[in-house]
Structure formats: C-alpha cells, structure tokens
Motif scaffolding. Structure first.
Motif, PDB file in Angstrom:
ATOM      1  N   TRP A 104     -52.275  43.495  -0.582  1.00 29.88           N
ATOM      2  CA  TRP A 104     -53.367  42.357  -1.099  1.00 29.88           C
ATOM      3  C   TRP A 104     -53.979  42.740  -2.167  1.00 29.88           C
ATOM      4  CZ3 TRP A 104     -53.715  37.759  -2.207  1.00 29.88           C
ATOM      5  CH2 TRP A 104     -54.925  37.230  -2.156  1.00 29.88           C
ATOM      6  N   GLU A 105     -54.937  43.464  -1.524  1.00 28.38           N
ATOM      7  CA  GLU A 105     -56.493  43.945  -1.827  1.00 28.38           C
ATOM      8  C   GLU A 105     -56.105  44.973  -3.648  1.00 28.38           C
ATOM      9  OE1 GLU A 105     -58.666  46.711  -0.580  1.00 28.38           O
ATOM     10  OE2 GLU A 105     -59.896  47.617  -1.944  1.00 28.38           O
ATOM     11  N   LEU A 107     -52.809  43.863  -5.803  1.00 26.37           N
ATOM     12  CA  LEU A 107     -52.522  43.374  -6.152  1.00 26.37           C
ATOM     13  C   LEU A 107     -53.706  41.626  -7.571  1.00 26.37           C
ATOM     14  CD1 LEU A 107     -50.443  41.450  -7.148  1.00 26.37           C
ATOM     15  CD2 LEU A 107     -50.653  39.862  -5.111  1.00 26.37           C
ATOM     16  N   ILE A 108     -54.686  42.105  -6.409  1.00 27.37           N
ATOM     17  CA  ILE A 108     -56.042  41.012  -6.803  1.00 27.37           C
ATOM     18  C   ILE A 108     -57.386  41.443  -7.774  1.00 27.37           C
ATOM     19  CG2 ILE A 108     -58.096  39.782  -5.730  1.00 27.37           C
ATOM     20  CD1 ILE A 108     -55.311  38.322  -5.195  1.00 27.37           C
ATOM     21  N   SER A 109     -56.682  42.962  -6.804  1.00 26.86           N
ATOM     22  CA  SER A 109     -57.686  44.487  -7.850  1.00 26.86           C
ATOM     23  C   SER A 109     -56.781  44.398  -9.245  1.00 26.86           C
ATOM     24  CB  SER A 109     -58.169  45.477  -7.200  1.00 26.86           C
ATOM     25  OG  SER A 109     -58.364  45.209  -5.645  1.00 26.86           O
ATOM     26  N   PHE A 110     -55.811  44.395  -9.565  1.00 27.87           N
ATOM     27  CA  PHE A 110     -55.610  44.618 -10.528  1.00 27.87           C
ATOM     28  C   PHE A 110     -55.107  43.656 -11.755  1.00 27.87           C
ATOM     29  CE2 PHE A 110     -55.074  49.058  -8.830  1.00 27.87           C
ATOM     30  CZ  PHE A 110     -55.379  49.894  -9.757  1.00 27.87           C
ATOM     31  N   ILE A 111     -54.894  42.071 -10.670  1.00 27.20           N
ATOM     32  CA  ILE A 111     -55.045  41.343 -11.165  1.00 27.20           C
ATOM     33  C   ILE A 111     -56.452  41.143 -11.964  1.00 27.20           C
ATOM     34  CG2 ILE A 111     -55.173  38.925 -11.292  1.00 27.20           C
ATOM     35  CD1 ILE A 111     -53.331  38.542  -9.072  1.00 27.20           C
ATOM     36  N   ILE A 112     -57.576  41.463 -11.524  1.00 23.78           N
ATOM     37  CA  ILE A 112     -58.951  41.049 -12.041  1.00 23.78           C
ATOM     38  C   ILE A 112     -59.066  42.353 -13.310  1.00 23.78           C
ATOM     39  CG2 ILE A 112     -60.933  41.766 -11.416  1.00 23.78           C
ATOM     40  CD1 ILE A 112     -60.761  40.421  -8.723  1.00 23.78           C
ATOM     41  N   ILE A 125     -65.155  42.497  -7.848  1.00 17.36           N
ATOM     42  CA  ILE A 125     -64.528  42.739  -6.660  1.00 17.36           C
ATOM     43  C   ILE A 125     -65.821  42.883  -5.333  1.00 17.36           C
ATOM     44  CG2 ILE A 125     -63.236  44.205  -5.173  1.00 17.36           C
ATOM     45  CD1 ILE A 125     -61.959  44.876  -8.098  1.00 17.36           C
ATOM     46  N   HIS A 126     -66.839  43.542  -6.442  1.00 15.13           N
ATOM     47  CA  HIS A 126     -67.917  43.692  -4.680  1.00 15.13           C
ATOM     48  C   HIS A 126     -68.409  42.172  -3.993  1.00 15.13           C
ATOM     49  CE1 HIS A 126     -71.339  45.003  -2.741  1.00 15.13           C
ATOM     50  NE2 HIS A 126     -72.160  44.167  -2.996  1.00 15.13           N
ATOM     51  N   LEU A 127     -68.990  41.266  -5.765  1.00 16.95           N
ATOM     52  CA  LEU A 127     -69.133  40.017  -5.558  1.00 16.95           C
ATOM     53  C   LEU A 127     -68.329  39.040  -4.782  1.00 16.95           C
ATOM     54  CD1 LEU A 127     -70.616  39.403  -8.830  1.00 16.95           C
ATOM     55  CD2 LEU A 127     -71.717  39.879  -6.822  1.00 16.95           C
ATOM     56  N   LEU A 128     -67.317  39.599  -4.886  1.00 16.41           N
ATOM     57  CA  LEU A 128     -65.983  38.886  -3.931  1.00 16.41           C
ATOM     58  C   LEU A 128     -65.575  38.822  -2.672  1.00 16.41           C
ATOM     59  CD1 LEU A 128     -62.928  36.639  -4.142  1.00 16.41           C
ATOM     60  CD2 LEU A 128     -61.878  39.023  -4.000  1.00 16.41           C
ATOM     61  N   CYS A 129     -65.593  40.430  -2.471  1.00 11.11           N
ATOM     62  CA  CYS A 129     -66.011  41.063  -0.892  1.00 11.11           C
ATOM     63  C   CYS A 129     -67.402  40.660  -0.007  1.00 11.11           C
ATOM     64  CB  CYS A 129     -66.499  42.251  -0.993  1.00 11.11           C
ATOM     65  SG  CYS A 129     -64.596  42.941  -1.299  1.00 11.11           S
ATOM     66  N   GLY A 143     -71.036  47.599   4.467  1.00 11.66           N
ATOM     67  CA  GLY A 143     -69.646  47.296   4.075  1.00 11.66           C
ATOM     68  C   GLY A 143     -69.157  46.177   4.246  1.00 11.66           C
ATOM     69  N   TYR A 144     -68.835  45.405   2.787  1.00 15.35           N
ATOM     70  CA  TYR A 144     -67.957  43.987   3.229  1.00 15.35           C
ATOM     71  C   TYR A 144     -66.607  44.160   3.504  1.00 15.35           C
ATOM     72  CZ  TYR A 144     -72.638  42.588   2.774  1.00 15.35           C
ATOM     73  OH  TYR A 144     -73.530  42.236   2.973  1.00 15.35           O
ATOM     74  N   SER A 145     -65.749  43.690   4.119  1.00 14.45           N
ATOM     75  CA  SER A 145     -63.836  44.312   3.931  1.00 14.45           C
ATOM     76  C   SER A 145     -63.408  43.302   2.890  1.00 14.45           C
ATOM     77  CB  SER A 145     -63.758  42.995   5.540  1.00 14.45           C
ATOM     78  OG  SER A 145     -63.441  42.093   5.161  1.00 14.45           O
ATOM     79  N   PHE A 146     -62.381  43.529   2.232  1.00  9.98           N
ATOM     80  CA  PHE A 146     -61.446  42.598   1.080  1.00  9.98           C
ATOM     81  C   PHE A 146     -61.345  41.181   2.367  1.00  9.98           C
ATOM     82  CE2 PHE A 146     -58.653  41.579  -1.437  1.00  9.98           C
ATOM     83  CZ  PHE A 146     -58.995  42.161  -3.139  1.00  9.98           C
ATOM     84  N   PRO A 147     -61.646  40.183   1.831  1.00 11.92           N
ATOM     85  CA  PRO A 147     -60.903  38.648   1.771  1.00 11.92           C
ATOM     86  C   PRO A 147     -59.286  38.430   2.307  1.00 11.92           C
ATOM     87  CG  PRO A 147     -61.991  38.072  -0.488  1.00 11.92           C
ATOM     88  CD  PRO A 147     -62.578  39.573   0.036  1.00 11.92           C
ATOM     89  N   SER A 148     -59.640  37.611   3.175  1.00  9.56           N
ATOM     90  CA  SER A 148     -58.125  37.241   3.134  1.00  9.56           C
ATOM     91  C   SER A 148     -57.225  36.013   1.838  1.00  9.56           C
ATOM     92  CB  SER A 148     -57.507  36.712   4.497  1.00  9.56           C
ATOM     93  OG  SER A 148     -58.179  36.277   4.727  1.00  9.56           O
ATOM     94  N   PRO A 149     -56.341  35.720   2.148  1.00 15.31           N
ATOM     95  CA  PRO A 149     -55.938  34.951   0.637  1.00 15.31           C
ATOM     96  C   PRO A 149     -56.064  33.447   0.923  1.00 15.31           C
ATOM     97  CG  PRO A 149     -53.248  36.111   1.097  1.00 15.31           C
ATOM     98  CD  PRO A 149     -55.005  36.398   2.251  1.00 15.31           C
ATOM     99  N   ILE A 150     -56.196  33.226   2.887  1.00 12.91           N
ATOM    100  CA  ILE A 150     -56.734  31.979   2.597  1.00 12.91           C
ATOM    101  C   ILE A 150     -58.430  32.694   2.769  1.00 12.91           C
ATOM    102  CG2 ILE A 150     -57.491  32.393   5.273  1.00 12.91           C
ATOM    103  CD1 ILE A 150     -56.254  29.379   6.093  1.00 12.91           C
TER     104      ILE A 150
END
Length: 279
Positions: A104-105, A107-112, A125-129, A143-150
């Motif tokens: 999941w992480e 997928l989103i990272s490579f779209i970005i 990605i850091h700002l998003l997390c 450290g901030y975990s990677f957010p879920s889809p919801i």
DNA sequence: CAGGTC
DNA sequence: TCTGG
C-alpha cells in the motif's frame, strides 16, 4: 531490547535503503531509522549481524529478514547470468537488496514519484505521514506511520496540494477511495502471478506500466517485474542497443526476456549503477 | 530539468 | 503538466 539476525547474504543498508526504492528512511549515528511491518525501529550492521531495536511494538525477525529479501541468493542470480554490465554493477553495488515493502505504501509512493525526484518525493510522503500517521518515538527520533486508505480519503484537495503533490494529488485520492470502498487488500497479490497483478494495478488512476512494475518488484515479490523509467530506458538504448523509438512496454518486455526470471533485481542494480556512475 | 500518466 | 531544488 536489541535483536540480532546473523547474515548469510551480504547486506549494505545504505545502498538498500537509499537507492530510490524506499523514501522514508533516515540515518543518524550509524543507525537507520524507519518502518518495517508498520512499526518504528532502527537498524545497523555490526560483526556480520543485522541488529535492530524497536520503539515499542515488537517486530518479528522473519519480518525484518523478509523486508531485505535475505532468502534470495544474489550470487546465484548474477553468476548464472553472463552479462558484462550486470556483472560490473553487481560487483560495484554488492549488498544492495531489493526490498519487500508494504504494498500500500509502495503504491502511493510511486504514484507520487511520477515525473518527480527523490528529495521531493520523500518530502511529500513525509508531510503526508506527519499529518495523518501515528507518532512513534525512538531515542530522539520521531517517526510517523504511513496512513491507511481511509485516512487519506479524509483529506481535501488543498491539503494534498500543500504537501507538494501537484496534479498527482487527484490520483492519490482516487486510488485511496477505490481501495477503501472495495476493501481491497493489496497483500492478496502475493498469491497472484505477475501478469494478473499487473493488470489489476493498471486499473488505478495514476498507475501506468512503470509505477505498476515498481510496486510489483519493490513490494509484491514479483522478481521478473521490470520498471522502465528514464534511466533504464537510457540504459537499454545506450548500452544494449535498443531502438529509442521502441515503445516503453516493448522495452519492458525486452528486458524481462533478456534478463530473465530475476530481471527486476538485475534492473535495480543497473538502474542505480547508471544513475550513480554512468549518467 | 526531474525516476510518467491519461 | 505541478512545483521544488
């Protein structure tokens, strides 16, 4: 508490974590801080052992082992493949592992990542997390975990823009919505073959052949996935004599056919070698 | 200019 | 074709 994994395969953390496949690791005083299995931890290599310390949640050894793909014998892959440039790249970058990240992480990272560069991708990605992730503390590192889809679907367009996503923000939002609404578990694709997984990933907005192949090789263990980005394309044309006008998909297919079963791993060595030493 | 996608 | 380095 310190955990240790005895290394049978060579592992270079610097090369593995900073070769453009992952975007969230940070180095401080010989320790590498980041997330494995959604938990914050730090890693280092000492006396042929991979040592790691977790922040609060325990991370099982097999998860760390799997993250670095330590069950795969790179020597055999490169020794069984008689190709001059691959051999040079392998010798120069020994210990660089293709990671098995969270799909999941990834997928989103490579779209970005589309039409961007590593520092900027990392920053976005850091700002998003930082905005959505859970906060972890280890030593003096946060450290901030990677957010879920919801969690991501709750963001507004202007928030996405403030993270520097540009036009990719729409893709990230739409893809998150599709995954959330259909309760899609990307980890299910561990059990699917390369072709079916690729076909499915291509249905997401912002995911083309290159991004899909990145997700397949850097998170879903499809070792024959072969992302053709600017660098790999340049390499195929300049060093392997392919016609520049050949379509990207045909270049990808050529690479998979020529480099074989583990073309994705060889691709990562060639990609990083080309970028680092031979641009 | 920069690690593409629609 | 966003936008930061």
């Amino acid at each position: 508490m310190m955990n240790k994994i005895i290394l049978k395969e060579k592992l270079d953390l610097e090369l593995s974590l900073f070769s453009g496949q992952a975007f969230r690791w940070k180095k401080k005083l010989n320790w590498y801080y980041g997330f494995i299995d959604n938990k914050f931890l730090k890693l280092r290599i000492k006396n042929n052992c991979l040592e790691y310390v977790c922040s609060d949640d325990w991370v099982a050894q097999d998860k760390v082992y799997d993250y670095f793909g330590l069950g795969i014998k790179y020597n055999e892959i490169f020794e069984n493949f008689d190709d001059e440039l691959s051999t040079v790249a392998y010798k120069k970058l020994q210990g660089m592992r293709v990671l098995n990240q969270d799909p999941w992480e990834c997928l989103i990272s490579f779209i970005i990542s589309a039409w961007s560069n590593v520092p900027k991708i990392s920053n976005t990605i850091h700002l998003l997390c930082q905005k959505l992730g859970y906060k972890y503390i280890l030593d003096d590192m946060v450290g901030y975990s990677f957010p879920s889809p919801i969690q991501i679907t709750g963001l507004t367009e202007s928030e996405m823009k403030s993270f520097g996503m540009g036009y990719r923000g729409q893709y990230v939002l739409k893809t998150s919505k599709i995954i959330e609404e259909n309760k899609i578990l990307l980890s299910d694709f561990y059990n699917e073959d390369y072709f079916d997984s690729l076909k499915f990933l291509l249905t997401f907005p912002g995911v083309g052949d290159k991004v899909a192949n990145c997700v397949l090789i850097y998170s879903l263990k499809k070792y024959n996935a072969f992302p053709v980005d600017l660098w790999v394309e340049r390499l195929l044309v300049e060093d392997y004599g392919l016609n520049k006008k050949m379509s990207l998909i045909n270049k990808r297919k050529w690479g998979q056919n020529y480099f074989g079963k583990y073309s994705g791993i060889i691709q990562h060595y060639l990609f990083h070698y080309k970028r680092k030493y031979n641009h």
